[in-house]
Enzyme design. Sequence first.
Site, PDB file in Angstrom:
ATOM      1  N   ASP A  14       0.881  -1.580   0.214  1.00 40.28           N
ATOM      2  CA  ASP A  14       0.273   0.038   0.087  1.00 40.28           C
ATOM      3  C   ASP A  14       1.246   1.259   0.110  1.00 40.28           C
ATOM      4  O   ASP A  14       1.119   1.795   0.797  1.00 40.28           O
ATOM      5  CB  ASP A  14      -0.607  -0.119   1.433  1.00 40.28           C
ATOM      6  N   ASP A 108      -2.496   2.499  -6.192  1.00 39.36           N
ATOM      7  CA  ASP A 108      -2.336   2.296  -4.782  1.00 39.36           C
ATOM      8  C   ASP A 108      -1.691   1.452  -4.293  1.00 39.36           C
ATOM      9  O   ASP A 108      -1.467   1.452  -3.038  1.00 39.36           O
ATOM     10  CB  ASP A 108      -1.989   3.992  -4.322  1.00 39.36           C
ATOM     11  N   GLU A 109      -2.067   0.117  -4.685  1.00 35.51           N
ATOM     12  CA  GLU A 109      -1.752  -0.960  -3.897  1.00 35.51           C
ATOM     13  C   GLU A 109      -2.467  -2.113  -4.735  1.00 35.51           C
ATOM     14  O   GLU A 109      -3.295  -2.056  -5.529  1.00 35.51           O
ATOM     15  CB  GLU A 109      -3.128  -0.637  -2.069  1.00 35.51           C
TER      16      GLU A 109
END
Length: 367
Positions: A14, A108-109
């Site tokens: 993350d 983003d993860e």
Amino acid sequence: MLNDLPIRKIIHVDMDAFYASVAQMDNPELRGKPIAVGGGGTRGVVSAASYEARKFGVKSAMSGRLAIKLCPELIFVKTDFARYTEISKRIRKIFFEYTDLVEPLSLDEAYLDVTNNKIGLPSATLLAQNIRARIYDEVGLTASAGISINKFIAKVASDYNKPNGQKTVNPEDVLKFLEDLDIRKFYGVGKVTAEKMYQKGIFTGKDLKSKTLEYLDEHFGKSGRYYYDVVRGIHYSEVKPNRIRKSLAAERTFSENLSSEIYMFEKLEHIAEEVSKRLLKSKVAGKTITLKIKYSDFSLQTRSKTLPYFVSEKAIILDTAKDLLYQDTLNNSVRLLGISLSNLNTDDKKIKKEEETAVSVQLKFEF
């Protein structure tokens, strides 16, 4: 019960305050300062906040007006999805150097199954350290990670030592970890559900584990089985590299409330064009068109129509959205309009399945 399950090595990576961190990386003058992405003006909404801003209570989905009240020195920056996408692709390229089993959740993860990894490193903990170091050295951003035997625990663990940290929950520590876990930390337990659990004396994983399946089914419906399983370390979901897109949407918040349908049609045309571009770029089409309306009092309404054929053309999307707008009387002036397409033709596409490899189920497992 864990002994009956295949033990996988799952990493959840993350990125730390991704949108805000990209802005600070690209503009050194913003480093160390409280910034919010989006949210500018009296009607904007914060998309993301830097850690410096979070110290003041600024967070995503907060109105720009409240954010600036909490942090008068807050600096607003515009969103730049082209840049976020570019950075995200560079990060994912690093992931694929370690494993082909990468399941992105957003820009983003992502989940990584490193049970069998390309560099032959047996320790998932060391792999996560290696990956995070590569991201920092090659991209310039920090990432946090959670490492454990399944996706649920890995995701919970990735939030423990943020920013720029990681946490490993070894197989033999899983049950204790879950029993000690605050119920609010359980992925899938939102604010409303947490309040309901509090009312029933459920504050930790141990409290949740004390409830029977019948009790959880009675009070939490279909989610009862999920809660019953995850608190016992049972989560069968595999890392799926070919994750199927279920819907595609675009929406706009207006600088002034709209009460005229003529003005709304103009806005819908731009939104329909954006949705069509995204559909064509993704090479997908959909049958169900949904119009999202958020009124000036922040109440939300959706109206949907399912067509007998797949569409991606702007004209059809726009005409359907207009019909949906006319479908019923508007409750109030409008602050946001959105269009989404679901029931996509990705459901008809065959997904190539990776050949599964037998995994040891013993708890003496190098993490």
